[in-house]
Design a protein around this motif. Structure first.
Motif, PDB file in Angstrom:
ATOM      1  N   VAL A  13      46.688  54.268  64.371  1.00 32.89           N
ATOM      2  CA  VAL A  13      47.474  55.483  64.589  1.00 32.89           C
ATOM      3  C   VAL A  13      48.571  55.221  65.603  1.00 32.89           C
ATOM      4  N   ALA A  14      48.221  54.532  66.673  1.00 31.67           N
ATOM      5  CA  ALA A  14      49.201  54.251  67.727  1.00 31.67           C
ATOM      6  C   ALA A  14      50.362  53.435  67.190  1.00 31.67           C
ATOM      7  N   ASP A  15      50.046  52.444  66.350  1.00 29.45           N
ATOM      8  CA  ASP A  15      51.110  51.624  65.764  1.00 29.45           C
ATOM      9  C   ASP A  15      52.024  52.471  64.902  1.00 29.45           C
ATOM     10  N   LEU A  16      51.415  53.384  64.153  1.00 29.09           N
ATOM     11  CA  LEU A  16      52.193  54.225  63.253  1.00 29.09           C
ATOM     12  C   LEU A  16      53.129  55.146  64.031  1.00 29.09           C
ATOM     13  N   VAL A  17      52.613  55.720  65.115  1.00 30.38           N
ATOM     14  CA  VAL A  17      53.430  56.648  65.909  1.00 30.38           C
ATOM     15  C   VAL A  17      54.519  55.900  66.667  1.00 30.38           C
ATOM     16  N   SER A  18      54.169  54.740  67.184  1.00 27.70           N
ATOM     17  CA  SER A  18      55.142  53.982  67.982  1.00 27.70           C
ATOM     18  C   SER A  18      56.336  53.553  67.158  1.00 27.70           C
ATOM     19  N   THR A  19      56.100  53.352  65.845  1.00 32.21           N
ATOM     20  CA  THR A  19      57.193  52.942  64.966  1.00 32.21           C
ATOM     21  C   THR A  19      57.863  54.134  64.338  1.00 32.21           C
ATOM     22  N   GLY A  20      57.755  54.573  64.759  1.00 32.84           N
ATOM     23  CA  GLY A  20      58.496  55.686  64.247  1.00 32.84           C
ATOM     24  C   GLY A  20      58.107  57.012  64.827  1.00 32.84           C
ATOM     25  N   VAL A  92      52.104  62.784  74.320  1.00 32.66           N
ATOM     26  CA  VAL A  92      52.077  61.660  75.257  1.00 32.66           C
ATOM     27  C   VAL A  92      53.065  61.911  76.397  1.00 32.66           C
ATOM     28  N   GLU A  93      54.246  62.371  76.052  1.00 34.92           N
ATOM     29  CA  GLU A  93      55.295  62.580  77.043  1.00 34.92           C
ATOM     30  C   GLU A  93      55.001  63.754  77.980  1.00 34.92           C
ATOM     31  N   ARG A  94      54.190  64.707  77.498  1.00 32.04           N
ATOM     32  CA  ARG A  94      53.919  65.908  78.287  1.00 32.04           C
ATOM     33  C   ARG A  94      52.438  66.045  78.656  1.00 32.04           C
ATOM     34  N   TRP A  95      51.697  64.971  78.622  1.00 35.81           N
ATOM     35  CA  TRP A  95      50.242  65.045  78.796  1.00 35.81           C
ATOM     36  C   TRP A  95      49.878  65.687  80.132  1.00 35.81           C
ATOM     37  N   ARG A  96      48.992  66.664  80.046  1.00 35.71           N
ATOM     38  CA  ARG A  96      48.385  67.282  81.227  1.00 35.71           C
ATOM     39  C   ARG A  96      46.947  67.613  80.866  1.00 35.71           C
ATOM     40  N   TRP A  97      46.037  67.382  81.822  1.00 39.51           N
ATOM     41  CA  TRP A  97      44.621  67.612  81.532  1.00 39.51           C
ATOM     42  C   TRP A  97      44.318  69.089  81.287  1.00 39.51           C
ATOM     43  N   ASP A  98      45.062  69.983  81.929  1.00 39.58           N
ATOM     44  CA  ASP A  98      44.753  71.402  81.726  1.00 39.58           C
ATOM     45  C   ASP A  98      45.152  71.895  80.338  1.00 39.58           C
ATOM     46  N   LYS A  99      45.829  71.028  79.564  1.00 38.75           N
ATOM     47  CA  LYS A  99      46.193  71.395  78.192  1.00 38.75           C
ATOM     48  C   LYS A  99      45.374  70.623  77.157  1.00 38.75           C
ATOM     49  N   CYS A 100      44.423  69.816  77.620  1.00 41.19           N
ATOM     50  CA  CYS A 100      43.642  68.974  76.707  1.00 41.19           C
ATOM     51  C   CYS A 100      42.279  69.604  76.445  1.00 41.19           C
ATOM     52  N   GLN A 101      42.083  70.117  75.253  1.00 38.47           N
ATOM     53  CA  GLN A 101      40.796  70.672  74.874  1.00 38.47           C
ATOM     54  C   GLN A 101      39.851  69.544  74.449  1.00 38.47           C
ATOM     55  N   GLY A 118      40.433  66.676  66.494  1.00 36.50           N
ATOM     56  CA  GLY A 118      41.159  66.203  67.668  1.00 36.50           C
ATOM     57  C   GLY A 118      41.874  64.889  67.442  1.00 36.50           C
ATOM     58  N   GLN A 119      42.217  64.590  66.174  1.00 34.67           N
ATOM     59  CA  GLN A 119      42.866  63.318  65.856  1.00 34.67           C
ATOM     60  C   GLN A 119      44.153  63.116  66.647  1.00 34.67           C
ATOM     61  N   HIS A 120      44.977  64.158  66.761  1.00 29.95           N
ATOM     62  CA  HIS A 120      46.248  64.031  67.452  1.00 29.95           C
ATOM     63  C   HIS A 120      46.046  63.771  68.946  1.00 29.95           C
ATOM     64  N   ARG A 121      45.075  64.471  69.555  1.00 33.75           N
ATOM     65  CA  ARG A 121      44.790  64.254  70.972  1.00 33.75           C
ATOM     66  C   ARG A 121      44.292  62.830  71.215  1.00 33.75           C
ATOM     67  N   ALA A 122      43.450  62.348  70.305  1.00 31.97           N
ATOM     68  CA  ALA A 122      42.917  60.994  70.447  1.00 31.97           C
ATOM     69  C   ALA A 122      44.029  59.954  70.338  1.00 31.97           C
ATOM     70  N   ALA A 123      44.922  60.148  69.374  1.00 26.62           N
ATOM     71  CA  ALA A 123      46.031  59.201  69.189  1.00 26.62           C
ATOM     72  C   ALA A 123      46.961  59.217  70.389  1.00 26.62           C
ATOM     73  N   ALA A 124      47.223  60.403  70.926  1.00 25.21           N
ATOM     74  CA  ALA A 124      48.092  60.512  72.099  1.00 25.21           C
ATOM     75  C   ALA A 124      47.447  59.841  73.308  1.00 25.21           C
ATOM     76  N   ALA A 125      46.144  60.014  73.453  1.00 23.26           N
ATOM     77  CA  ALA A 125      45.436  59.395  74.577  1.00 23.26           C
ATOM     78  C   ALA A 125      45.509  57.876  74.505  1.00 23.26           C
ATOM     79  N   LEU A 126      45.384  57.322  73.307  1.00 23.17           N
ATOM     80  CA  LEU A 126      45.438  55.874  73.157  1.00 23.17           C
ATOM     81  C   LEU A 126      46.800  55.323  73.554  1.00 23.17           C
ATOM     82  N   LEU A 127      47.846  56.117  73.345  1.00 19.90           N
ATOM     83  CA  LEU A 127      49.197  55.680  73.696  1.00 19.90           C
ATOM     84  C   LEU A 127      49.515  55.861  75.174  1.00 19.90           C
ATOM     85  N   HIS A 128      48.719  56.681  75.870  1.00 20.43           N
ATOM     86  CA  HIS A 128      49.015  56.971  77.277  1.00 20.43           C
ATOM     87  C   HIS A 128      48.254  56.003  78.180  1.00 20.43           C
ATOM     88  N   PRO A 129      48.953  55.217  78.969  1.00 21.26           N
ATOM     89  CA  PRO A 129      48.287  54.192  79.788  1.00 21.26           C
ATOM     90  C   PRO A 129      47.384  54.748  80.887  1.00 21.26           C
TER      91      PRO A 129
END
Length: 322
Positions: A13-20, A92-101, A118-129
């Protein structure tokens, strides 16, 4: 990833999002007391023939799980569309814990877990260092069929937010676009109808729900033509309900933005007051079918015709051809 029959890593998922249905009555819906000064409690409900479920299933366990342990099962999860990729990038760009269910997951193999919701949250988390773990509800559904049932139930039973609910939330949060829309409406003598009476189902005079249309018009034309157009509608239909609908607002503002100082506002108000906006929309629909115009172009043509009626050629918006 298409055609894979086994869970794949979130790295893919991360590869897919990063490329595009039927309309629900007021009795079927829980209502919240409308007190704008602070939080309120849900009012007491009275349901007829209510039968609570007897089998509640096994309670989930809450845990913080490492993001690398999460997997996606493409047999029931959605493929990532361009819209999904944009959403993940924004998360990823706007990640905040108070918005993460918390995510809903199930154990699939030792220390691995399939993401049921929660697929989108999981993918965003993987991209966030800086995100190493995610809050998760662990449910006990080992069979893929049962996981898919949970996935369908969770997504089907969500109540989507309406445009007005989102707008009101943005206002409270101080979103500049929402605040600008409210200010433009206030300056124009227009109020936003957050609720419509279940009895009449009609907009009160000088009320609108078309906040998205107004925002779009401000972005396209600036505030001045929007205020002029809305003010003309408010004056023309001062005591007439159910007039300020999106298509009419867009047509009037476009007319103002197109003709600018050539347009006499008193004349425009007179042209508008001479007909009901519902009739205008019906006429535009007929014109669209007859001559192939868009509804907006047909509405504008109808407004120009009403405006020009009885005017000398020098003052008409659409001068007659000799």
């Amino acid at each position: 990833m298409d055609g894979m029959n086994a869970p794949w890593s979130l790295t893919d998922v991360a590869d897919l999002v990063s490329t595009g249905g039927e309309s629900r009555t007021a009795r079927d819906v829980a209502t919240v007391e409308t007190i704008d000064t602070g939080p309120s409690h849900i009012t007491e409900l009275a349901f007829r023939d209510l039968e609570p479920s007897r089998d509640l299933g096994t309670m989930p366990v809450f845990a913080w799980l490492p993001k690398e342990a999460l997997r996606i099962d493409p047999r029931y999860q959605r493929n990532l569309s361009d819209k999904s990729k944009t959403q993940i990038r924004r998360m990823v760009e706007r990640w905040r814990w108070d918005k993460c269910q918390p995510l809903t997951v199930t154990e699939i193999d030792g220390e691995l877990f399939a993401v049921v919701d929660g697929q989108h949250r999981a993918a965003a988390a993987l991209l966030h260092p800086k995100v190493e773990e995610l809050p998760c509800w662990i449910i006990t559904t080992t069979e893929v069929k049962e996981q898919a049932k949970v996935f369908v139930a969770v997504n089907a039973e969500r109540t989507p937010m309406t445009t007005l609910q989102l707008f009101r939330g943005k206002l409270i949060a101080g979103d500049p676009d929402a605040v600008q829309v409210l200010n433009v409406c206030t300056r124009s003598g227009i109020e936003i109808a957050y609720h419509i009476s279940n009895t009449t189902k009609r907009l009160p005079p000088r009320h609108t729900q078309s906040v998205a249309t107004i925002r779009k018009l401000i972005a396209k034309h600036g505030e001045r033509p929007v205020v002029r157009g809305l003010s003309s509608l408010a004056s023309a239909y001062r005591e007439v309900p159910d007039q300020l609908r999106g298509p009419v607002i867009e047509a009037v503002v476009t007319l103002v933005a197109t003709y600018r100082d050539r347009l006499d506002e008193a004349r425009l108000e007179k042209a508008l007051a001479g007909t009901d906006c519902t009739v205008l929309c019906e006429q535009a629909s007929k014109m669209r079918k007859l001559v192939g115009l868009s509804v907006q172009d047909a509405l504008i043509a109808s407004l120009v015709k009403a405006y020009d009626k009885g005017l000398p050629d020098a003052k008409r918006l659409n001068p007659q051809v000799a």
